[in-house]
Design an enzyme around this catalytic site. Sequence first.
Site, PDB file in Angstrom:
ATOM      1  N   LEU A 344      46.915  43.465  53.849  1.00  0.00           N
ATOM      2  CA  LEU A 344      47.330  43.323  53.009  1.00  0.00           C
ATOM      3  C   LEU A 344      47.797  41.892  53.102  1.00  0.00           C
ATOM      4  O   LEU A 344      48.959  41.509  52.835  1.00  0.00           O
ATOM      5  CB  LEU A 344      48.213  44.667  52.421  1.00  0.00           C
ATOM      6  CG  LEU A 344      47.744  45.451  52.395  1.00  0.00           C
ATOM      7  CD1 LEU A 344      48.659  46.852  52.363  1.00  0.00           C
ATOM      8  CD2 LEU A 344      46.910  46.394  51.512  1.00  0.00           C
ATOM      9  N   GLU A 345      47.517  41.200  51.732  1.00  0.00           N
ATOM     10  CA  GLU A 345      48.277  39.775  51.250  1.00  0.00           C
ATOM     11  C   GLU A 345      49.455  39.411  50.145  1.00  0.00           C
ATOM     12  O   GLU A 345      49.702  38.311  50.037  1.00  0.00           O
ATOM     13  CB  GLU A 345      47.121  38.762  51.855  1.00  0.00           C
ATOM     14  CG  GLU A 345      46.317  38.756  52.827  1.00  0.00           C
ATOM     15  CD  GLU A 345      45.065  38.067  52.859  1.00  0.00           C
ATOM     16  OE1 GLU A 345      45.344  36.977  52.048  1.00  0.00           O
ATOM     17  OE2 GLU A 345      44.628  37.988  54.066  1.00  0.00           O
ATOM     18  N   ASN A 346      49.078  40.904  49.372  1.00  0.00           N
ATOM     19  CA  ASN A 346      50.027  40.720  47.795  1.00  0.00           C
ATOM     20  C   ASN A 346      51.423  41.488  48.447  1.00  0.00           C
ATOM     21  O   ASN A 346      51.341  41.951  47.194  1.00  0.00           O
ATOM     22  CB  ASN A 346      49.161  41.173  47.043  1.00  0.00           C
ATOM     23  CG  ASN A 346      47.872  40.261  47.347  1.00  0.00           C
ATOM     24  OD1 ASN A 346      47.837  38.907  46.075  1.00  0.00           O
ATOM     25  ND2 ASN A 346      46.670  39.846  47.602  1.00  0.00           N
TER      26      ASN A 346
END
Length: 519
Positions: A344-346
Site C-alpha cells: 500500500l503506497e498511499n
Amino acid sequence: MARAAHRRRRRTIGALTAGATALGAALAGVALLPAGANAADGNLVVNGGFETGTKANWTCSGTANIVTSPVHSGSYALTATPSNSDTGQCEQKVSVQPNSSYTLSAWVQGAYVYLGTTGTGTTDVSTWTTSSSWSQLSTSFKTGPSTTSVTVWVHGWYGQAAFSADDVTLTGPGGTPPTSQPPTTQPPTSKPPTTPPPTTQPPTSQPPTSQPPTSPPPSGGVPKHAVTGYWQNFDNGATVQRLRDVQSAYDIIAVSFADADPSNRGGITFTLDPALGSKLGGYTDADFRADIAAKHAAGKKVVLSVGGQNGTITVADSTAAANFANSSWALMQKYGFDGVDIDLENGVNPTYMGQSLHSLASKAGSGFVLTMAPETIGMYSTSGAYFQLALTVKDILTVVNTQFYNSGSMNGCDGKVYSQGTVDFITAQVCTHIQGGLAPSQVGIGVPASTRAAGGGYVSPSVVNDALDCLATGSRCGSFVPPAKWPTIRGAMTWSTNWDAANGNAFSNSVGSHVHAMP
C-alpha cells in the site's frame, strides 16, 4: 510497485526524535507503592529508578547490574551488557486500565538503546536512540478494551557495548496489581555464546509475551533464504508471462495486484486482466489456478499483492478490517494463494490493517505467508505507519522487502547520508529495519530488475549479492559496515519477474543462485 515504472516521490523526511514528556500528577486514592516506585509522580513502574539498589520487580536477560555510576538521578541505575546472542533486555509487567492513554519514558545512554511496550491490546510502541550522554526516550500508547497489564522493556543491541537506563516511568491510570511479582533476578544458565545469533533468534525489539524468547518468527514454509518476484497481471512493455512462465529461481511469487471492491469497504477483488489474456493468446481463470497448483508442486509460494502505486485499498476501522480479511480469505480459497503481500503506497493504518491481517492469518493457519513491500520512506523509522504495521504483525510476518529505489538519498542507521543505487544505501537501510525491531529473517532487499522497471535506484545483481554478503557475513561491504552480522537475512526481491525476463533474467540467474547458496 507501479503498473508502469514507479514515479519518484518527493517528501520531507523527519528526523527521529525522543522528546521529553512531563510526568503526570500523583494518582489520587492509589495505595502506597512498593519500595522504588514513585507514588508522588504517579509512576506505575515499580523500582523504575532502581533506588532499591537491586533489580527488584525487573526480569533481565544476560548480564545486567545495578550500579552507582553512571546514574541519571538518585544513587543507582541499571547497566546491562548485550552479547552476540542477547540484547540485554530488562522488562517489567505493569497493571493498567483498559481504553486508557499512557506515556512511557526513561533516561538512557549508550549505543542503540531501545524502550517500548508489548501487550497493549492496540499498537505496541517502541523508540530508540544512540547517545554517549544521558538522553530521555519517550513514547505513548493507548490500551485495548480488555487490556489490564502491559510489559515495559528496555534493551540494547546484539554485540554492542553496555548501555545504562534510569528513571523509567509509565504515567496514566493505575490498574490492579498482579497477584505475583516476577523474579528479582534471572541469571543466565550458561555463558552467552560468542557466535552470531542463531537462526532461531526472534525479533527482540518487541518480544512477544505469549511465547518463549527462542521461538523463531513464522516462515510459512518459505526457505531460510528466499527470492521474491512480482508477476504482472497487466502489460506495460515488459515481457508478458503466464504464471507458469515465472523463472524457477523465485521462491515467492507476488501476483500484482488485487483491487479495491467498491461495494465492500475494505474488501478486495481480483480478476485476470483480459488484455493480458489476449496478449498471451488466451489465459483463463482455470489456467491461472492450474499454474498456481504447478508452482506449489515445485515448492513455490504464491501470494496476492494488495495495492501498488495506484492501489486505493483503505482499512481504517473494524468493519473494513473484517471485510479485508474475509475477502482476502475468499480469494485465497478460490485461487490457492498462500497469503497476501501488502504494498500500500498511499497510506496505511497499522492498527486496523494489523487487526485484519491477524484475523486472516487465523483463518489460513500455519502455512500463511505474509510479505510486504513498503517504499523506503515507510520504513525510515519506527514512528512511520508502515514500520508500525510491520512491528504489529511481526508474529505472523514472513518478510519485508523494502523498495530500495525511487528514494533519492537517505540517512542510514548510523546517521550518515547514503545515495540510492549503492551497496551502502541498501545495507544501512536494512540495519535500520533490524535495529527497529524486525528479525533479520524478516528482512529482505527490494530492487528493480532493470533500469526500465523504476524511476531510479537500479543496481546490478552483483551489488545485491555484495549487500547480502555484507549483511550476512560482514564481507564485501562498502564504506558502511553493519554493527553486527545477520546470517539469517531472508534474501532479495525484485520488481518484476516480467522486467527480469525482459532483461535476460539477469536478476534471477545471478541473485537467485547466490541467495540459494547462502548457508
